[in-house]
Design a protein around this motif. Structure first.
Motif, mmCIF file in Angstrom:
data_model
loop_
_atom_site.group_PDB
_atom_site.id
_atom_site.type_symbol
_atom_site.label_atom_id
_atom_site.label_comp_id
_atom_site.label_asym_id
_atom_site.label_seq_id
_atom_site.Cartn_x
_atom_site.Cartn_y
_atom_site.Cartn_z
ATOM 1 N N UNK A 86 0.865 -1.168 0.000
ATOM 2 C CA UNK A 86 0.000 0.000 0.000
ATOM 3 C C UNK A 86 0.906 1.223 0.000
ATOM 4 N N UNK A 87 0.427 2.315 -0.590
ATOM 5 C CA UNK A 87 1.262 3.507 -0.621
ATOM 6 C C UNK A 87 0.430 4.766 -0.790
ATOM 7 N N UNK A 88 1.015 5.851 -0.301
ATOM 8 C CA UNK A 88 0.490 7.197 -0.525
ATOM 9 C C UNK A 88 1.365 7.806 -1.612
ATOM 10 N N UNK A 89 0.757 8.578 -2.516
ATOM 11 C CA UNK A 89 1.502 9.104 -3.660
ATOM 12 C C UNK A 89 0.991 10.484 -4.036
ATOM 13 N N UNK A 90 1.914 11.333 -4.517
ATOM 14 C CA UNK A 90 1.543 12.666 -4.997
ATOM 15 C C UNK A 90 2.453 13.050 -6.153
ATOM 16 N N UNK A 119 4.341 15.008 8.178
ATOM 17 C CA UNK A 119 3.071 15.125 8.895
ATOM 18 C C UNK A 119 2.822 16.531 9.440
ATOM 19 N N UNK A 120 3.883 17.299 9.665
ATOM 20 C CA UNK A 120 3.695 18.622 10.270
ATOM 21 C C UNK A 120 4.063 19.786 9.348
ATOM 22 N N UNK A 171 -1.226 14.666 2.828
ATOM 23 C CA UNK A 171 -0.195 13.618 2.916
ATOM 24 C C UNK A 171 -0.393 12.732 4.142
ATOM 25 N N UNK A 172 -0.603 13.324 5.292
ATOM 26 C CA UNK A 172 -0.752 12.527 6.522
ATOM 27 C C UNK A 172 -1.944 11.579 6.421
#
Length: 162
Positions: free
Chosen positions: A42-46, A121-122, A147-148
């Motif tokens: 699984x992944x987050x992508x931009x 995250x920040x 993103x978070x």
């Protein structure tokens, strides 16, 4: 708003296609989350903002539960790197020296992956700068809006896989 959100989802899906994404887990502002049950991963992508270069630049944060890998940061750069190029990631006010080759860059170890994810995250923005094969410096820029949440969705998406 719905048309813009659909266009963003379509763009993220196009980026994810080479990564063989199968299931969309959601689009969160500028980031999307995907699951590939065959691997499984699984992944987050931009996508990079306004990127123009040899390649479609993107950033992803992946999880491979069967390999016990979580939060691994990867960048597909917009240009091929010069030999022994220094690659600098800036997240908010923090800087990280990445490793890489070709048109890809990564954190040097799991500890750096964790520090980058925590910074993402920040922070509101991040950028990757390096020298391309042509000898010119380039920078790929990203917004961290969503993103978070996308990283969390990717983590949850593979939580039950063993």
């Amino acid at each position: 708003m719905r048309v813009r959100r659909f266009a963003l989802f379509a763009a993220l899906l196009a980026l994810a296609a080479p990564l063989a994404a199968k299931d969309g887990l959601g689009v969160f502002d500028a980031w999307g989350a995907f699951r590939d049950p065959k691997v499984p991963r699984c992944y987050a992508i931009a996508a990079a903002q306004g990127s123009s270069g040899q390649y479609e630049a993107y950033a992803d944060v992946g999880t491979w539960p069967r390999r016990d890998v979580r939060g691994q940061v990867h960048f597909r750069l917009s240009r091929e790197l010069a030999e022994r190029a220094r690659i600098t990631l800036t997240v908010g006010g923090q800087r990280f020296s990445l490793t890489g080759g070709g048109a890809d860059a990564w954190a040097v170890d799991k500890r750096m992956d964790a520090a980058i994810v925590a910074a993402m995250r920040s922070a509101q923005t991040m950028s990757v700068s390096a020298t391309g094969r042509t000898g010119r410096r380039f920078t790929d820029r990203y917004t961290l809006a969503g993103a978070a949440t996308a990283m969390d969705a990717a983590t949850v998406g593979c939580a039950r896989v063993r």
